[in-house]
Motif scaffolding. Sequence first.
Motif, PDB file in Angstrom:
ATOM      1  N   ALA A 272     -19.160   0.203   1.464  1.00  0.00           N
ATOM      2  CA  ALA A 272     -18.931  -1.181   1.032  1.00  0.00           C
ATOM      3  C   ALA A 272     -17.450  -1.538   1.096  1.00  0.00           C
ATOM      4  N   ALA A 273     -16.577  -0.541   0.903  1.00  0.00           N
ATOM      5  CA  ALA A 273     -15.130  -0.778   0.958  1.00  0.00           C
ATOM      6  C   ALA A 273     -14.672  -1.154   2.354  1.00  0.00           C
ATOM      7  N   GLN A 274     -15.448  -0.787   3.374  1.00  0.00           N
ATOM      8  CA  GLN A 274     -15.056  -1.007   4.766  1.00  0.00           C
ATOM      9  C   GLN A 274     -15.861  -2.102   5.456  1.00  0.00           C
ATOM     10  N   ALA A 275     -16.746  -2.776   4.740  1.00  0.00           N
ATOM     11  CA  ALA A 275     -17.595  -3.803   5.339  1.00  0.00           C
ATOM     12  C   ALA A 275     -16.837  -5.126   5.427  1.00  0.00           C
ATOM     13  N   VAL A 276     -16.565  -5.567   6.632  1.00  0.00           N
ATOM     14  CA  VAL A 276     -15.808  -6.807   6.829  1.00  0.00           C
ATOM     15  C   VAL A 276     -16.685  -8.011   6.502  1.00  0.00           C
ATOM     16  N   PRO A 277     -16.073  -9.155   6.166  1.00  0.00           N
ATOM     17  CA  PRO A 277     -16.873 -10.359   5.934  1.00  0.00           C
ATOM     18  C   PRO A 277     -17.783 -10.647   7.119  1.00  0.00           C
ATOM     19  N   GLY A 278     -19.015 -11.006   6.805  1.00  0.00           N
ATOM     20  CA  GLY A 278     -20.006 -11.274   7.840  1.00  0.00           C
ATOM     21  C   GLY A 278     -20.901 -10.097   8.155  1.00  0.00           C
TER      22      GLY A 278
END
Length: 289
Positions: A272-278
């Motif tokens: 979740a820390a690396q999930a970019v917007p979208g």
Amino acid sequence: MTDRALAVVRAGALTTVQDQGRPGHAHLGVPRSGALDAPAAALANRLVGNPVEAAVLETTLNGCTVRPRSVVTVAVTGAPCPVTVGGRPAPWGAPVRVPAGALLDIGPARAGVRSYVAVAGGVAVDPVLGSRSTDLLSGLGPPPLTDGTVLPLGRPDGVHTRVDVVPHPGPPSELVLRVTPGPRDDWFTASALRTLATGTYRVSSASNRIGLRTDGPSLERAVSGELPSEGMVLGAVQVPPDGRPVVFLADHPTTGGYPVIAVVRGADLPAAAQAVPGTPVRFMVVRRR
């Protein structure tokens, strides 16, 4: 002034000092905090010979630039990004020697959100409640870095690792979050629970270290009104009045009055820390055993 220090030349969008956080103080209203992608921070420390609890820098999206006052060994992990030393390309995910006075530039993330910069000896700012982590919600720990900040460094006490390949997962193309229903799933309709499990959600641009916000269908409440404030845990999926789930991350509040429909498994939170917007988000409901 000590020569074991880093001078911040470019602080970037948001660069903070992080370690394993300050667990055990929720009863005092103090969040855990700490590196959002803990495995990436631990790997960076391992690469430079630091203990896992050593403090590192956590960058956000566009990296940062620092200048050491003495020769240092560094490693960059987390979100893949270009790394240069004195203007020359340097490896990502491996130990790098940086001469005194040379510029170390951690560039924009090519994928993901947060990169981690470990320096042999660790970042040696003063600890608060046993941790050097910056907590954006409570304000504990050092403030986010600004241009001109000087960070003291500890003395190296290990030998850096020699590696050919970094065994670390890349940023997710789809964020799959396993959740256990409760403790307030009975405040929602049966259709809301189906929506959580089957709905199409995406990471919102309003996400931060406090929580991963989502865009997507609203979850329908079966019980109106609000709860008295109650304890919140890392990974809690809280549902505010707009009905869109929010996943609590490291700097989350320790109490809250909106109902928690489920809790995310801890092993799924680093992604979740690396999930970019979208980024698509899928909540996978796992029932209690």
